[in-house]
Motif scaffolding. Structure first.
Motif: not given
Length: 282
Positions: A35-38, A66-70
């Motif tokens: 559910p969070g940004i990675e 960076a990978t967005d939420r979900r």
């Protein structure tokens, strides 16, 4: 092969979850989501294929992304390489408190374009990430925690100012609802699921459910269900010799023809053409 909701242990007293690849193991990670940004940092190894929502990106040592939420994502690379890769998953509660506008962020830090567009900000994020890792490795006492936070705040500023766009939300966000329905789809995609039934099970209207999915994923619930089925079908095409008919059935498509049509729209190739390529990687 359900798409996992990966839970990474929160680092004590820090507003993110830290992970470090074990150099004795490979770099392959199955499809999962948070559910969070990675944020990911590749320090050493070999070219890495990182797939986000079915789109493959190629990264090399010295890259970060960076990978967005979900967003459903996975990674693969040479099992013989000695990998050094680490990252953070940003705590959503912290982010919303410190940067209320982050609730409308759409993160755009994938592939080569971000580095080319903002080279100094890109390098700053990479350097802050390395500094945070070194401080954690030295042991998090009260002083190192302050030093880590100083780097982390600076990293967030670069990320927010240079690698996000703002997406206006006309509905009140309900991330718990989206996470709940995503988990159902990721687990039961092979079943005859459809939007109205998912909305009924979640005790909301289909309109409300679609509004929430659009706000959080920029997809309708039906679009997300189709994506999950296609991602699983793609993996089966790569990893097995199962027939096209079988893959269509176990991935929840109503017919082989429907699977073939959707897969070609998604990849530009028929399932058979995709499978014939010898270098396909998940």
């Amino acid at each position: 092969m359900p798409i996992l909701f990966e839970q990474v242990e929160q680092w004590p007293n820090l507003p993110f979850k830290f992970f470090q690849n074990d150099p004795r193991e490979g770099i392959d990670y199955p499809a999962h989501w948070h559910p969070g940004i990675e944020l990911n940092f590749l320090v050493a190894g070999a070219p890495l294929t990182f797939t986000a929502n079915g789109v493959p990106y190629r990264y090399h040592p010295g890259d970060c992304w960076a990978t967005d939420r979900r967003v459903i994502h996975s990674a693969s690379g040479d099992s013989q390489a000695t990998w050094d890769e680490f990252g953070f998953i940003i705590d959503e509660t912290f982010l919303a408190h410190k940067l209320p506008s982050s609730g409308q962020w759409q993160v755009q830090m994938q592939g080569d374009q971000p580095r080319q567009a903002h080279p100094e900000a890109y390098q700053a994020i990479y350097d802050h990430g390395l500094a945070i890792r070194d401080l954690i490795a030295a042991g998090v006492d009260e002083y190192r925690r302050l030093a880590i936070l100083s780097h982390f705040y600076a990293l967030l500023i670069e990320l927010g100012q240079h690698f996000t766009t703002s997406v206006s939300q006309t509905v009140t966000a309900n991330p718990h609802l989206v996470d709940q329905v995503m988990a159902t789809i990721n687990r039961d995609y092979a079943q005859p699921l459809h939007g109205p039934a998912l909305a009924e099970a979640a005790h909301v209207s289909l309109t409300t459910l679609n509004q929430q999915f659009q706000a959080h994923l920029q997809l309708t619930v039906g679009g997300y269900l189709r994506l999950v089925r296609l991602l699983n079908a793609r993996r089966l095409l790569i990893e097995t010799t199962s027939s096209i008919d079988y893959i269509a059935a176990v991935c929840g498509f109503g017919s082989t023809k429907s699977f073939q049509r959707n897969f070609k729209t998604w990849t530009g190739q028929s399932p058979a053409q995709f499978r014939e390529q010898p270098t396909q990687k998940p």
